[in-house]
Design an enzyme around this catalytic site. Structure first.
Site, PDB file in Angstrom:
ATOM      1  N   ILE A 164      18.690 -13.840 -19.382  1.00 39.81           N
ATOM      2  CA  ILE A 164      17.876 -14.672 -20.269  1.00 39.81           C
ATOM      3  C   ILE A 164      18.676 -15.950 -20.466  1.00 39.81           C
ATOM      4  O   ILE A 164      19.741 -15.937 -21.085  1.00 39.81           O
ATOM      5  CB  ILE A 164      17.623 -14.002 -21.632  1.00 39.81           C
ATOM      6  CG1 ILE A 164      16.933 -12.652 -21.457  1.00 39.81           C
ATOM      7  CG2 ILE A 164      16.814 -14.930 -22.534  1.00 39.81           C
ATOM      8  CD1 ILE A 164      15.518 -12.725 -20.951  1.00 39.81           C
ATOM      9  N   PRO A 165      18.228 -17.077 -19.909  1.00 37.49           N
ATOM     10  CA  PRO A 165      19.085 -18.279 -19.787  1.00 37.49           C
ATOM     11  C   PRO A 165      19.227 -19.058 -21.094  1.00 37.49           C
ATOM     12  O   PRO A 165      18.738 -20.184 -21.231  1.00 37.49           O
ATOM     13  CB  PRO A 165      18.368 -19.092 -18.714  1.00 37.49           C
ATOM     14  CG  PRO A 165      16.922 -18.747 -18.911  1.00 37.49           C
ATOM     15  CD  PRO A 165      16.908 -17.281 -19.290  1.00 37.49           C
ATOM     16  N   CYS A 166      19.937 -18.474 -22.066  1.00 42.20           N
ATOM     17  CA  CYS A 166      20.084 -19.133 -23.365  1.00 42.20           C
ATOM     18  C   CYS A 166      20.926 -20.408 -23.283  1.00 42.20           C
ATOM     19  O   CYS A 166      20.962 -21.184 -24.243  1.00 42.20           O
ATOM     20  CB  CYS A 166      20.665 -18.173 -24.395  1.00 42.20           C
ATOM     21  SG  CYS A 166      22.173 -17.339 -23.899  1.00 42.20           S
ATOM     22  N   HIS A 167      21.573 -20.642 -22.129  1.00 41.20           N
ATOM     23  CA  HIS A 167      22.288 -21.914 -21.953  1.00 41.20           C
ATOM     24  C   HIS A 167      21.314 -23.091 -21.852  1.00 41.20           C
ATOM     25  O   HIS A 167      21.741 -24.249 -21.947  1.00 41.20           O
ATOM     26  CB  HIS A 167      23.180 -21.861 -20.709  1.00 41.20           C
ATOM     27  CG  HIS A 167      22.438 -21.614 -19.424  1.00 41.20           C
ATOM     28  ND1 HIS A 167      22.058 -20.346 -19.009  1.00 41.20           N
ATOM     29  CD2 HIS A 167      22.005 -22.463 -18.458  1.00 41.20           C
ATOM     30  CE1 HIS A 167      21.433 -20.435 -17.855  1.00 41.20           C
ATOM     31  NE2 HIS A 167      21.376 -21.714 -17.491  1.00 41.20           N
ATOM     32  N   ARG A 168      20.028 -22.819 -21.708  1.00 42.85           N
ATOM     33  CA  ARG A 168      19.041 -23.893 -21.566  1.00 42.85           C
ATOM     34  C   ARG A 168      18.487 -24.384 -22.906  1.00 42.85           C
ATOM     35  O   ARG A 168      17.416 -24.990 -22.934  1.00 42.85           O
ATOM     36  CB  ARG A 168      17.893 -23.434 -20.651  1.00 42.85           C
ATOM     37  CG  ARG A 168      18.338 -23.185 -19.217  1.00 42.85           C
ATOM     38  CD  ARG A 168      17.216 -22.700 -18.323  1.00 42.85           C
ATOM     39  NE  ARG A 168      17.730 -22.267 -17.030  1.00 42.85           N
ATOM     40  CZ  ARG A 168      17.064 -21.486 -16.169  1.00 42.85           C
ATOM     41  NH1 ARG A 168      15.847 -21.060 -16.504  1.00 42.85           N
ATOM     42  NH2 ARG A 168      17.616 -21.127 -15.026  1.00 42.85           N
TER      43      ARG A 168
END
Length: 218
Positions: A164-168
């Protein structure tokens, strides 16, 4: 009132997370595998060799390895892999090599997240490569405009970073904001995905996802 109860439940759940992790780890069999990345090995915590399922992804930081983090919560975890976990490790390798694609998320153990956190993470998963969103935009997308801080906490406690790309997600001024792997990793991931930064280190609104759908001018 329902939203307030959801947020209270979320914070209560996070406050119990350490105890829950250690309690579960003492009564169930856990396995881990180390997946190479440009930032150091990632720790993949998984369970059930008959039907393998990822439960947590641990990121390295500048002062602590992913394995140290993983074993601090799950000291009895054993290093072991099966073809499905090796396939996931290969998917991570392709991601870090810059290849397009997405991770399968159907088998993630969503029940370990509160309903509110799951809403946040599913909205985050929709943010495409090369774009970002902001904590405030995510809150507004979920029709909870007063929940910006709770959104940030939900992402900060994401059990499945990268998957889940929470860096985005960045701050309302385009600054990086926090990340489990640290600011350097977060910026490197975004640059790898083609997100541009201005001279001040900000991501400009032209690259914000969800801004158009809720009527925010960029």
């Amino acid at each position: 009132m329902e939203f307030i109860r959801q947020v209270q439940a979320f914070f209560a759940a996070r406050g119990r997370e350490n105890e829950m992790n250690r309690s579960i780890s003492s009564i169930q069999s856990w396995f881990y595998w180390l997946c190479q990345s440009p930032f150091g090995p990632l720790g993949l915590l998984w369970q059930d060799p008959e039907s393998p399922r990822i439960w947590r992804v641990f990121l390295p930081e500048s002062n602590v390895t992913a394995l140290t983090k993983l074993l601090s919560y799950y000291p009895s975890a054993q290093k072991y892999s099966v073809p499905e976990i090796l396939q996931l490790a290969a998917d991570f390798h392709r991601f870090f090599s810059g290849e397009q694609g997405s991770f399968a998320r159907d088998s993630l153990p969503w029940h370990i997240c509160s309903p509110f956190q799951r809403q946040v993470l599913e909205a985050e998963a929709a943010v495409p490569r090369s774009l970002v969103t902001t904590y405030g935009l995510l809150a507004r997308q979920l029709e909870k405009p007063g929940a910006t801080q709770a959104v940030g906490q939900a992402l900060a406690n994401n059990p499945f970073p990268i998957l889940i790309p929470c860096h985005r997600t960045v701050g309302s001024d385009g600054t990086l904001g926090g990340y489990q792997g640290g600011a350097s990793m977060k910026r490197a991931l975004l640059e790898m995905e083609g997100v541009p930064f201005d001279a001040a280190g900000h991501v400009r609104p032209q690259h914000w996802f969800y801004a158009d759908t809720i009527g925010v001018k960029t």
